[in-house]
Motif scaffolding. Structure first.
Motif, short mmCIF file in Angstrom:
data_model
loop_
_atom_site.label_atom_id
_atom_site.label_comp_id
_atom_site.label_asym_id
_atom_site.label_seq_id
_atom_site.Cartn_x
_atom_site.Cartn_y
_atom_site.Cartn_z
N GLY A 6 0.83 -1.21 0.00
CA GLY A 6 0.00 0.00 0.00
C GLY A 6 0.86 1.25 0.00
N MET A 7 1.91 1.25 0.80
CA MET A 7 2.78 2.42 0.87
C MET A 7 3.42 2.70 -0.49
SD MET A 7 5.94 3.17 3.42
CE MET A 7 6.82 1.69 2.94
N GLN A 8 3.76 1.64 -1.19
CA GLN A 8 4.39 1.82 -2.51
C GLN A 8 3.39 2.28 -3.57
OE1 GLN A 8 7.44 -1.41 -3.47
NE2 GLN A 8 6.56 -2.22 -1.57
N SER A 9 2.11 2.34 -3.20
CA SER A 9 1.08 2.82 -4.12
C SER A 9 0.46 4.14 -3.68
CB SER A 9 -0.02 1.76 -4.28
OG SER A 9 0.52 0.59 -4.89
N ILE A 10 1.01 4.74 -2.62
CA ILE A 10 0.51 6.05 -2.20
C ILE A 10 0.61 7.05 -3.35
CG2 ILE A 10 1.05 8.06 -0.73
CD1 ILE A 10 1.73 6.09 1.52
N TRP A 11 1.73 7.00 -4.06
CA TRP A 11 1.92 7.94 -5.19
C TRP A 11 0.80 7.78 -6.22
CZ3 TRP A 11 2.32 6.57 -10.29
CH2 TRP A 11 2.48 5.20 -10.54
N PHE A 12 0.36 6.52 -6.40
CA PHE A 12 -0.69 6.26 -7.39
C PHE A 12 -2.01 6.86 -6.94
CE2 PHE A 12 -4.13 3.86 -9.24
CZ PHE A 12 -3.75 3.70 -10.56
N VAL A 13 -2.33 6.70 -5.67
CA VAL A 13 -3.56 7.30 -5.15
C VAL A 13 -3.47 8.82 -5.27
CG1 VAL A 13 -5.09 7.51 -3.15
CG2 VAL A 13 -3.86 5.36 -3.56
N ALA A 14 -2.31 9.37 -4.90
CA ALA A 14 -2.13 10.82 -4.94
C ALA A 14 -2.28 11.36 -6.36
CB ALA A 14 -0.75 11.18 -4.38
N THR A 15 -1.65 10.70 -7.33
CA THR A 15 -1.74 11.21 -8.71
C THR A 15 -3.14 10.97 -9.28
OG1 THR A 15 -0.80 9.13 -9.56
CG2 THR A 15 0.72 10.95 -9.20
N SER A 16 -3.82 9.92 -8.82
CA SER A 16 -5.21 9.71 -9.24
C SER A 16 -6.11 10.84 -8.77
CB SER A 16 -5.73 8.38 -8.70
OG SER A 16 -5.02 7.29 -9.24
N LEU A 17 -5.70 11.48 -7.69
CA LEU A 17 -6.49 12.58 -7.13
C LEU A 17 -5.93 13.94 -7.54
CD1 LEU A 17 -7.18 11.10 -3.57
CD2 LEU A 17 -8.73 11.20 -5.53
N GLY A 18 -5.07 13.95 -8.53
CA GLY A 18 -4.65 15.23 -9.10
C GLY A 18 -3.27 15.72 -8.74
N ALA A 19 -2.56 15.00 -7.89
CA ALA A 19 -1.19 15.42 -7.54
C ALA A 19 -0.25 15.12 -8.69
CB ALA A 19 -0.72 14.70 -6.28
N SER A 20 0.86 15.84 -8.75
CA SER A 20 1.90 15.50 -9.71
C SER A 20 2.64 14.27 -9.21
CB SER A 20 2.88 16.68 -9.87
OG SER A 20 3.62 16.84 -8.67
N VAL A 21 3.39 13.64 -10.10
CA VAL A 21 4.17 12.47 -9.69
C VAL A 21 5.16 12.87 -8.60
CG1 VAL A 21 5.90 10.79 -10.44
CG2 VAL A 21 3.90 11.27 -11.89
N ALA A 22 5.80 14.02 -8.75
CA ALA A 22 6.78 14.47 -7.75
C ALA A 22 6.11 14.68 -6.39
CB ALA A 22 7.46 15.76 -8.21
N GLU A 23 4.91 15.27 -6.42
CA GLU A 23 4.18 15.44 -5.15
C GLU A 23 3.85 14.09 -4.53
OE1 GLU A 23 1.88 19.70 -6.03
OE2 GLU A 23 0.95 17.80 -6.65
N GLY A 24 3.36 13.18 -5.37
CA GLY A 24 3.01 11.85 -4.87
C GLY A 24 4.22 11.14 -4.26
N GLN A 25 5.36 11.31 -4.90
CA GLN A 25 6.58 10.67 -4.39
C GLN A 25 7.02 11.30 -3.07
OE1 GLN A 25 8.99 11.18 -7.97
NE2 GLN A 25 8.90 8.97 -8.37
N ARG A 26 6.87 12.63 -2.95
CA ARG A 26 7.25 13.27 -1.69
C ARG A 26 6.33 12.84 -0.56
NH1 ARG A 26 8.64 17.74 -5.01
NH2 ARG A 26 6.54 18.62 -4.89
N ILE A 27 5.04 12.71 -0.86
CA ILE A 27 4.07 12.30 0.16
C ILE A 27 4.38 10.87 0.61
CG2 ILE A 27 1.63 11.74 0.54
CD1 ILE A 27 1.07 14.12 -1.47
#
Ligand SMILES: [Zn+2]
Length: 216
Positions: free
Chosen positions: A154-175
């Protein structure tokens, strides 16, 4: 026939108490009522993300999880896993759904890279936890039951959830990196059932062993 259900839970301990254990229990009549009503906008957001992540169509509802929670612990989501086949739904605490909605309105607000004070980091942490709850429960929907494995995936897919909700990839990776350094690190002591030394770059639970951009 009585359907027996295995619960998969994401637990955050606010204090060091024993982690909640997955248990087997029958489907609750209250869940049927919850699932029959139309999804709210927040629930539709979570359903859309879970669908993209799992390629299944689990229903998601925000509401009472209907389980006893030990004092000092936070259980933010629950997936009811049937003995065979994929889970049809998961439930999220209403607070998690609120954060998903708020995050979608302004992802950059919850980017820890934009934070300079404790309040901002706390909001970022809560939003990251909501994103992680969706991905965690999604891996339960896919059939995974071992909490330390589910939490790591799940943690390794946080970026995917974040980008699905409009975040950039970089934002998703930082989160995701922030979650790894804070909430995940705390699990080693607070909820060890949800932590594994194999959850690291190149570890047994690394979903992308060829890459080294951990955890995204
Ligand atoms: Zn779980």
């Amino acid at each position: 026939m009585r359907l027996r259900i295995l619960l998969g839970m994401l637990v955050l301990a606010a204090v060091a108490t024993g982690p909640a254990q997955a248990t087997v229990r029958p489907l609750r009549p209250a869940d049927a009522a919850l699932l029959q009503r139309a999804a709210t906008p927040e629930e539709r957001i979570a359903e859309a993300v879970a669908k993209r992540l799992t390629r299944l169509s689990p229903a998601v509802r925000c509401g009472n999880l209907g389980i006893p929670v030990p004092p000092g612990m936070l259980v933010s989501g629950i997936t009811l896993l049937p003995p065979h086949g994929p889970a049809a739904y998961f439930l999220l605490l209403p607070e998690m759904c609120n954060y998903l909605s708020w995050f979608r309105q302004s992802p950059e607000t919850y980017d820890p890279g934009n934070c300079s004070d404790a309040e901002c980091f706390q909001l970022a942490s809560k939003a990251a936890f909501a994103l992680a709850t969706v991905s965690h429960e999604s891996y339960h929907v896919l059939g995974y039951r071992l909490e330390k494995q589910v939490e790591c995936y799940g943690m390794q897919s946080i970026w995917f959830v974040a980008t699905s909700l409009g975040a950039s990839v970089a934002e998703g990776q930082r989160i995701a990196a922030y979650y790894w350094a804070t909430t995940y690190a705390e699990r080693r002591v607070k909820t060890p059932t949800y932590w594994s030394a194999d959850c690291r770059d190149g570890g047994r639970y690394d979903l992308r062993p060829a890459g080294h951009s951990w955890p995204s």
